[in-house]
Design an enzyme around this catalytic site. Structure first.
Site, PDB file in Angstrom:
ATOM      1  N   THR A   1       0.802  -1.221   0.000  1.00 17.61           N
ATOM      2  CA  THR A   1       0.000   0.000   0.000  1.00 17.61           C
ATOM      3  C   THR A   1       0.835   1.271   0.000  1.00 17.61           C
ATOM      4  O   THR A   1       2.048   1.228   0.051  1.00 17.61           O
ATOM      5  CB  THR A   1      -0.990   0.128   1.190  1.00 17.61           C
ATOM      6  OG1 THR A   1      -0.251   0.261   2.370  1.00 17.61           O
ATOM      7  CG2 THR A   1      -1.906  -1.033   1.329  1.00 17.61           C
TER       8      THR A   1
ATOM      9  N   THR B   1      -4.048   0.738  -2.370  1.00 16.27           N
ATOM     10  CA  THR B   1      -3.318  -0.526  -2.432  1.00 16.27           C
ATOM     11  C   THR B   1      -3.586  -1.330  -3.700  1.00 16.27           C
ATOM     12  O   THR B   1      -4.675  -1.212  -4.284  1.00 16.27           O
ATOM     13  CB  THR B   1      -3.707  -1.399  -1.204  1.00 16.27           C
ATOM     14  OG1 THR B   1      -2.968  -2.602  -1.221  1.00 16.27           O
ATOM     15  CG2 THR B   1      -5.184  -1.743  -1.183  1.00 16.27           C
TER      16      THR B   1
ATOM     17  N   GLU C   1      -2.336  -4.460  -2.968  1.00 23.45           N
ATOM     18  CA  GLU C   1      -2.004  -5.563  -2.056  1.00 23.45           C
ATOM     19  C   GLU C   1      -0.516  -5.889  -2.107  1.00 23.45           C
ATOM     20  O   GLU C   1       0.266  -5.147  -1.579  1.00 23.45           O
ATOM     21  CB  GLU C   1      -2.868  -6.798  -2.303  1.00 23.45           C
ATOM     22  CG  GLU C   1      -3.400  -7.447  -1.033  1.00 23.45           C
ATOM     23  CD  GLU C   1      -2.347  -7.877  -0.015  1.00 23.45           C
ATOM     24  OE1 GLU C   1      -2.261  -7.182   1.018  1.00 23.45           O
ATOM     25  OE2 GLU C   1      -1.676  -8.878  -0.217  1.00 23.45           O
TER      26      GLU C   1
ATOM     27  N   GLU D   1      -6.005  -8.415  -4.206  1.00 24.16           N
ATOM     28  CA  GLU D   1      -6.602  -8.086  -2.900  1.00 24.16           C
ATOM     29  C   GLU D   1      -7.354  -9.247  -2.264  1.00 24.16           C
ATOM     30  O   GLU D   1      -7.537  -9.289  -1.044  1.00 24.16           O
ATOM     31  CB  GLU D   1      -7.539  -6.880  -3.043  1.00 24.16           C
ATOM     32  CG  GLU D   1      -7.550  -5.969  -1.840  1.00 24.16           C
ATOM     33  CD  GLU D   1      -6.209  -5.288  -1.629  1.00 24.16           C
ATOM     34  OE1 GLU D   1      -5.680  -5.392  -0.515  1.00 24.16           O
ATOM     35  OE2 GLU D   1      -5.681  -4.666  -2.574  1.00 24.16           O
TER      36      GLU D   1
ATOM     37  N   ASP E   1      -6.352 -11.024   0.888  1.00 16.10           N
ATOM     38  CA  ASP E   1      -6.622 -10.469   2.224  1.00 16.10           C
ATOM     39  C   ASP E   1      -7.786 -11.207   2.901  1.00 16.10           C
ATOM     40  O   ASP E   1      -8.063 -10.983   4.079  1.00 16.10           O
ATOM     41  CB  ASP E   1      -6.921  -8.963   2.163  1.00 16.10           C
ATOM     42  CG  ASP E   1      -5.652  -8.120   2.295  1.00 16.10           C
ATOM     43  OD1 ASP E   1      -4.563  -8.702   2.491  1.00 16.10           O
ATOM     44  OD2 ASP E   1      -5.735  -6.880   2.197  1.00 16.10           O
TER      45      ASP E   1
ATOM     46  N   SER F   1      -9.257  -5.415   5.705  1.00 17.90           N
ATOM     47  CA  SER F   1      -8.044  -4.628   5.448  1.00 17.90           C
ATOM     48  C   SER F   1      -7.422  -4.185   6.769  1.00 17.90           C
ATOM     49  O   SER F   1      -8.078  -4.221   7.817  1.00 17.90           O
ATOM     50  CB  SER F   1      -8.431  -3.387   4.633  1.00 17.90           C
ATOM     51  OG  SER F   1      -7.348  -2.496   4.521  1.00 17.90           O
TER      52      SER F   1
ATOM     53  N   GLY G   1       2.083  -1.085   4.942  1.00 19.48           N
ATOM     54  CA  GLY G   1       2.803  -2.043   5.795  1.00 19.48           C
ATOM     55  C   GLY G   1       2.032  -3.278   6.194  1.00 19.48           C
ATOM     56  O   GLY G   1       2.329  -3.862   7.234  1.00 19.48           O
ATOM     57  N   GLY G   2       1.026  -3.703   5.415  1.00 19.97           N
ATOM     58  CA  GLY G   2       0.282  -4.910   5.776  1.00 19.97           C
ATOM     59  C   GLY G   2      -0.347  -4.748   7.155  1.00 19.97           C
ATOM     60  O   GLY G   2      -0.788  -3.668   7.532  1.00 19.97           O
TER      61      GLY G   2
END
Ligand code: GLY
Length: 605
Positions: A423, A441, A443, A460, A463, A488, A511-512
């Site tokens: 992102t 993002t 992803e 995505e 996720d 998310s 940063g996930g």
């Protein structure tokens, strides 16, 4: 065109030199005890250096974004009298070109907007195609497939939402004509932009992008090498798509030949096809949601209202839980030589374990999953958080169990730990006092590794939980379902002073799952420790996602690690590549900060 070519070239060359300089300050030092898989799980985004910044100060308006050329696009729009939403559209279009690894028109985004009175959340999250089932990521043996097998190819491509969401936000808050917001991105795509150090580093490290012949031809030399830093990359196909969107808005992406090219690329993937159809693209609708706002009383006794993205993001809830459970402490009581002490890190990471346990059980698309007690606020109720805080003792709990905030209609199983990626974050305050925080993002770095007409498609859907059910046979709240938005961690955040209602800050990060921690760190630093955005961003990163205690490597003294180990923390030191961007009103000035771990800058007047 708003930006003169010579100015653009000067900015580009300056930035190239600045970014090339990052290489000299980064010393790789991988921690032997962390396996490659754990490293990937905990630190999905590659580091590309650390470059100290001093921060920026402006008076009327400011824009902070992840790449200098993108920041400049927003700056030119603000100078031309555009609104914060106008500027964020211009930034996003340039990011699609210059930071293709992180976000773009093939992905999704969340945007928080404040107009001086009201804060509204726009949801441009990707949706699962209508033809998928909850078994999308199960292999022939009925077990979740290896993560990378689900990711690369058409399978994980969700219906993109960013452009439709921006169109909706522009209809409400735009000041300049839509088409004007694309001029800088189109010009850069046609004239070319210099490959940055970070883009080069990520291209060089990636094993999958060059398997797509279209992406290989664009991002790599004919010999298969990543284009070097400074190579001027033109993207005429993207320029043509941006021209079409500038003219026909989101329909140029969601219908017609671009939509057909997306669907063909996804469905005809030779080894891992997906289910996206023309009707998924045509039917996509962004959503307007109520911002998720909670009160937070800092150690100064000032009460702030912290607003973020409600579910399907877990971001605002998790940040509010962590801040609500971690005691608000002064700089003197919790920092030593400018670094968080072991005692404070113990409190913070234990609060994080409790938070991530709740997140794993409860958080998913609110159109599919009921909140505990019918209200997501049950998870941040001060009485509930005070009860949760009682679980924190002298020694680490290591792994927390979910709490019980309120009765649930359907009982779910916790989602197993899973990799979450990339992102990009953009913060803007315009001259009229409107503010935007947008996190955007595709992803993973380079998304699904599929390139269509000059842009990358998202992955995505990874996720979602790969496993639809837990070991106890109960469904996982964040399992795949047709039309559903994956959970998310994106945490675009706007902060207000509760007494006056005035905007205090716009902040967020990539940063996930660690987005939540990076954002919480910046907020804690600015609100409790009286730091400028840049000081707060510069603080070393720390986290727990309900497992080991994660510390940014080489940033904490051995004594801190020893003291945490004495409290039974399992420590992992690793790169923690936040990409925080923040703007804060302080004493009548707009202070800006951009993360020294990435390429972002702040511009304004
Ligand atoms: N794809 C990153 C996130 O949504 O959290």
């Amino acid at each position: 065109m708003i930006l003169s070519r010579p100015f653009c070239v000067v900015v580009a060359v300056t930035c190239m030199l600045l970014l090339a300089g990052c290489a000299s300050v980064y010393t790789p030092n991988h921690v032997a005890s962390v396996t490659a898989n754990q490293q990937l799980l905990l630190q999905p985004e590659l580091a590309s250096g650390y470059k100290e910044r001093e921060g920026w100060t402006h008076r009327r308006f400011a824009v902070a974004a992840a790449n200098p050329l993108a920041t400049d696009a927003g700056y030119q729009i603000l100078r031309a009298g555009g609104s914060a939403v106008d500027a964020v559209i211009a930034v996003q279009m340039v990011l699609t070109l210059v930071e293709p690894q992180s976000s773009g028109i093939g992905g999704g985004a969340f945007l928080l907007h404040h107009d001086g009175k009201q804060t509204v959340a726009y949801d441009g999250r990707e949706t699962a195609p209508m033809a998928v089932t909850e078994n999308l990521f199960l292999g022939a043996d009925g077990k979740p497939m290896p993560f990378i097998d689900g990711l690369v190819g058409g399978r994980a491509v969700g219906t993109p939402g960013t452009v439709r969401m921006l169109e909706l936000a522009h209809a409400k808050h735009g000041r300049l004509p839509w088409s004007k917001l694309f001029e800088q991105a189109i010009a850069l795509a046609e004239s070319g932009f210099p490959v940055s150090y970070r883009l080069h580093t990520l291209l060089k490290a990636d094993q999958y992008l060059k398997k797509d012949p279209v992406a290989a031809a664009y991002f790599y030399t004919p010999q298969g090498e990543a284009w070097p830093v400074g190579h001027v990359l033109k993207n005429l196909e993207l320029a043509a798509v941006l021209k079409a969107i500038a003219k026909d808005k989101s329909n140029a992406l969601h219908a017609g030949d671009v939509a057909q090219a997306i669907v063909d690329k996804v469905q005809k993937h030779p080894t891992n096809p997906g289910k996206l159809t023309l009707s998924d693209l045509a039917a996509y609708q962004p959503k307007t949601r109520s911002a998720f706002c909670t009160d937070y009383t800092a150690v100064t006794q000032t009460t702030y209202v912290i607003c973020g993205m409600p579910p399907p993001s877990s971001g605002a809830l998790a940040v509010a839980q962590i801040l609500g459970i971690t005691p608000a402490m002064t700089r003197q009581n919790s920092l030593e030589k400018g670094l968080p002490t072991a005692a404070w890190l113990h409190q913070y990471t234990e609060a994080s374990r409790l938070t991530f346990a709740d997140r794993g059980l409860y958080l998913a698309d609110p159109d599919f999953v009921e909140a505990p007690g019918g209200d997501w606020k049950s998870l941040v109720n001060p009485q509930y958080l005070a009860r949760r805080a009682l679980a924190i003792g002298e020694q680490s709990m290591k792994r927390a169990m979910p709490g019980d905030p309120a009765p649930v209609k359907t009982s779910h199983a916790p989602m197993p730990d899973q990799i979450e990626y990339g992102t990009s974050h953009i913060s803007i305050v315009d001259a009229q006092g409107n503010a935007v925080a947008m996190t955007t993002t595709i992803e993973a770095a380079f998304g699904s590794r599929l390139m269509v007409k000059g842009f990358l498609l998202n992955n995505e859907l990874t996720d979602f939980s790969f496993a639809p059910k837990g070991a106890n046979g109960k469904p996982i709240a964040n399992r795949v379902e047709p039309g559903k938005r994956p959970r998310s961690s994106m945490s675009p955040t706007l902060v207000f002073d509760k007494a006056s209602g005035n905007l205090v800050s716009s902040v967020g990060s990539p940063g996930g799952a660690l987005i939540i921690h990076y954002t919480a760190k910046a907020l804690y630093g600015m609100l409790n420790w009286g730091m400028s955005p840049q000081e707060a961003i510069n603080l070393p990163n720390f986290a727990s996602i309900n497992g080991p205690t994660l510390l940014e490597k080489e940033r904490f003294p051995a004594a801190t690690l020893d003291a945490l180990r004495a409290k039974d923390h399992e420590i992992r030191e690793l790169d923690m590549t936040s990409g925080l961007q923040a703007i804060k009103w302080q004493r009548g000035q707009l202070q800006g900060g951009a993360d020294p771990r990435r390429e972002g800058v702040v511009m304004g007047e």
